[in-house]
Design a protein around this motif. Structure first.
Motif, PDB file in Angstrom:
ATOM      1  N   SER A   1       0.835  -1.200   0.000  1.00  0.00           N
ATOM      2  CA  SER A   1       0.000   0.000   0.000  1.00  0.00           C
ATOM      3  C   SER A   1       0.867   1.246   0.000  1.00  0.00           C
ATOM      4  O   SER A   1       2.034   1.221   0.416  1.00  0.00           O
ATOM      5  CB  SER A   1      -0.909   0.039   1.240  1.00  0.00           C
ATOM      6  N   ALA A   2       0.264   2.327  -0.465  1.00  0.00           N
ATOM      7  CA  ALA A   2       0.863   3.655  -0.359  1.00  0.00           C
ATOM      8  C   ALA A   2      -0.183   4.556   0.270  1.00  0.00           C
ATOM      9  O   ALA A   2      -1.314   4.631  -0.227  1.00  0.00           O
ATOM     10  CB  ALA A   2       1.265   4.174  -1.736  1.00  0.00           C
ATOM     11  N   HIS A   3       0.154   5.224   1.372  1.00  0.00           N
ATOM     12  CA  HIS A   3      -0.859   6.021   2.054  1.00  0.00           C
ATOM     13  C   HIS A   3      -0.230   7.247   2.694  1.00  0.00           C
ATOM     14  O   HIS A   3       0.934   7.252   3.064  1.00  0.00           O
ATOM     15  CB  HIS A   3      -1.606   5.193   3.106  1.00  0.00           C
ATOM     16  N   GLY A   4      -1.041   8.303   2.767  1.00  0.00           N
ATOM     17  CA  GLY A   4      -0.590   9.524   3.406  1.00  0.00           C
ATOM     18  C   GLY A   4      -0.617  10.699   2.453  1.00  0.00           C
ATOM     19  O   GLY A   4      -1.421  10.766   1.523  1.00  0.00           O
ATOM     20  N   SER A   5       0.284  11.632   2.687  1.00  0.00           N
ATOM     21  CA  SER A   5       0.390  12.840   1.872  1.00  0.00           C
ATOM     22  C   SER A   5       1.015  12.515   0.523  1.00  0.00           C
ATOM     23  O   SER A   5       1.473  11.385   0.279  1.00  0.00           O
ATOM     24  CB  SER A   5       1.254  13.871   2.599  1.00  0.00           C
ATOM     25  N   ARG A   6       1.073  13.511  -0.344  1.00  0.00           N
ATOM     26  CA  ARG A   6       1.679  13.329  -1.664  1.00  0.00           C
ATOM     27  C   ARG A   6       3.116  12.803  -1.540  1.00  0.00           C
ATOM     28  O   ARG A   6       3.516  11.874  -2.251  1.00  0.00           O
ATOM     29  CB  ARG A   6       1.654  14.651  -2.428  1.00  0.00           C
ATOM     30  N   ASP A   7       3.893  13.385  -0.650  1.00  0.00           N
ATOM     31  CA  ASP A   7       5.281  12.950  -0.486  1.00  0.00           C
ATOM     32  C   ASP A   7       5.357  11.510   0.007  1.00  0.00           C
ATOM     33  O   ASP A   7       6.186  10.718  -0.476  1.00  0.00           O
ATOM     34  CB  ASP A   7       6.015  13.876   0.485  1.00  0.00           C
ATOM     35  N   SER A   8       4.512  11.163   0.967  1.00  0.00           N
ATOM     36  CA  SER A   8       4.541   9.812   1.520  1.00  0.00           C
ATOM     37  C   SER A   8       4.108   8.773   0.485  1.00  0.00           C
ATOM     38  O   SER A   8       4.725   7.709   0.353  1.00  0.00           O
ATOM     39  CB  SER A   8       3.637   9.738   2.755  1.00  0.00           C
ATOM     40  N   VAL A   9       3.051   9.088  -0.245  1.00  0.00           N
ATOM     41  CA  VAL A   9       2.574   8.157  -1.271  1.00  0.00           C
ATOM     42  C   VAL A   9       3.625   8.009  -2.372  1.00  0.00           C
ATOM     43  O   VAL A   9       3.881   6.904  -2.866  1.00  0.00           O
ATOM     44  CB  VAL A   9       1.228   8.630  -1.842  1.00  0.00           C
ATOM     45  N   GLY A  10       4.248   9.107  -2.756  1.00  0.00           N
ATOM     46  CA  GLY A  10       5.296   9.026  -3.758  1.00  0.00           C
ATOM     47  C   GLY A  10       6.447   8.154  -3.312  1.00  0.00           C
ATOM     48  O   GLY A  10       6.971   7.341  -4.084  1.00  0.00           O
ATOM     49  N   ARG A  11       6.857   8.306  -2.071  1.00  0.00           N
ATOM     50  CA  ARG A  11       7.931   7.474  -1.531  1.00  0.00           C
ATOM     51  C   ARG A  11       7.523   6.001  -1.519  1.00  0.00           C
ATOM     52  O   ARG A  11       8.303   5.115  -1.919  1.00  0.00           O
ATOM     53  CB  ARG A  11       8.266   7.932  -0.105  1.00  0.00           C
ATOM     54  N   ASP A  12       6.293   5.718  -1.084  1.00  0.00           N
ATOM     55  CA  ASP A  12       5.834   4.328  -1.015  1.00  0.00           C
ATOM     56  C   ASP A  12       5.746   3.697  -2.408  1.00  0.00           C
ATOM     57  O   ASP A  12       6.171   2.553  -2.611  1.00  0.00           O
ATOM     58  CB  ASP A  12       4.465   4.258  -0.339  1.00  0.00           C
TER      59      ASP A  12
END
Length: 329
Positions: A277-288
């Motif tokens: 999964s990728a979750h959170g803010s734009r930066d967090s999702v991008g990192r995931d």
């Protein structure tokens, strides 16, 4: 940039109806096309008060008619529920009406409980005939032989692209043997992911495709802040936990903390199953997303998300599309 696609289960959120969910599906597909998603796939489920995608081929036809360029298909059709000829006729008809836009993803599981499975396809044997039925279905969609007595009309000669879907080594091996693209259900059953992908690539023999093509499925919950992304995720966490407890229903509204409604060991088990999964803010999702792509090296990424509020769900998929476009810039 690898292509990225969208998987929709057509969730029925608490307080909504099937009609609401179907309207949301069409709206999501039209926006996904505008945002640059490669495919829009619909998953077959039955006897669920929280999912409206039971008549999968019908919904695919609706989405095809409401869009212009995006590929539309099944992620997937649960082949044990259907006679291969019927599937060939349905998808052959869709492909004849909408050339070069239809995909046919096939799954081995029934997508429901055994009582519903028997109601769907009475008289079926208990033997697992999935490989034979995949081959039979492929034959109906290819050019017929001169002595072929049963034909799919429409269907024959359409060569609708077939994908094998799975969450185990069985599907990976079959896809490799038949030279078919392979999509792994890592968004809810990731335990065999690494081994299955390695097996698929190692055992692949050129067939329908000349090179292995692996699609990774991941959940995405993108929002303005990490806290809001985590909050959106709690609807899917609750829904998955309810399913495991044998009490599925409409998709629950989000909560601030999953531990408000689940014991710690329950939340840990759900988080393990939903860890791709990728979750959170734009930066967090991008990192995931970047980490998932770097780790598993998929040829394509398919995103899914069970978010209670339709507007928030649209925003999540839009943010994810922007991130993936930016990665390629």
């Amino acid at each position: 940039m690898i292509p990225f696609s969208l998987l929709d289960l057509v969730p029925i959120s608490s307080g909504q109806t099937s009609a609401d969910a179907l309207r949301n599906m069409t709206d999501l597909a039209q926006n996904a096309e505008r945002w640059g998603y490669n495919r829009f796939w619909l998953a077959e489920h039955h006897n669920s008060r929280g999912i409206a995608s039971s008549a999968t081929a019908v919904l695919i036809g609706q989405v095809l008619a409401a869009t212009r360029t995006i590929r539309v298909g099944s992620g997937g059709i649960m082949l044990p529920n259907h006679a291969p000829l019927v599937v060939a006729e349905q998808f052959g008809t869709l492909a004849t009406m909408h050339p070069d836009r239809v995909d046919l993803g096939l799954g081995r599981a029934p997508g429901t409980d055994m009582n519903t499975m028997r109601a769907l396809r009475r008289g079926m044997s208990g033997a697992d005939r999935f490989p034979e039925e995949v081959i039979e279905l492929m034959g109906f969609l290819q050019n017929p032989s001169a002595d072929q007595h049963v034909r799919a009309v429409p269907g024959e000669g359409t060569n609708v692209p077939i994908w094998i879907l799975g969450s185990s080594l069985f599907g990976a091996q079959l896809a490799g043997q038949l030279g078919l693209p392979y999509a792994f259900a890592s968004h809810f059953a990731p335990d065999a992911l690494e081994e299955a992908v390695a097996l698929y690539r190692h055992r692949f023999q050129p067939g329908i495709t000349q090179e292995p093509r692996f699609m990774l499925a991941a959940n995405v919950f993108a929002a303005d802040t990490d806290a809001e992304g985590m909050r959106l995720r709690t609807s899917m966490q609750q829904g998955f936990l309810n399913l495991r407890k044998g009490s599925p229903g409409p998709l629950p509204a989000p909560v601030d903390d999953i531990l408000e409604v689940a014991a710690e060991h329950e939340a840990a088990a759900v988080n393990h199953a939903l860890r791709i999964s990728a979750h959170g803010s734009r930066d967090s999702v991008g990192r995931d997303l970047r980490q998932l792509i770097d780790t598993y090296q998929p040829d394509e990424l398919i995103l899914t998300s069970m978010i209670h509020d339709h507007t928030a769900r649209l925003k999540s998929f839009e943010i994810a599309a922007e991130i993936l476009h930016d990665m390629a810039a």
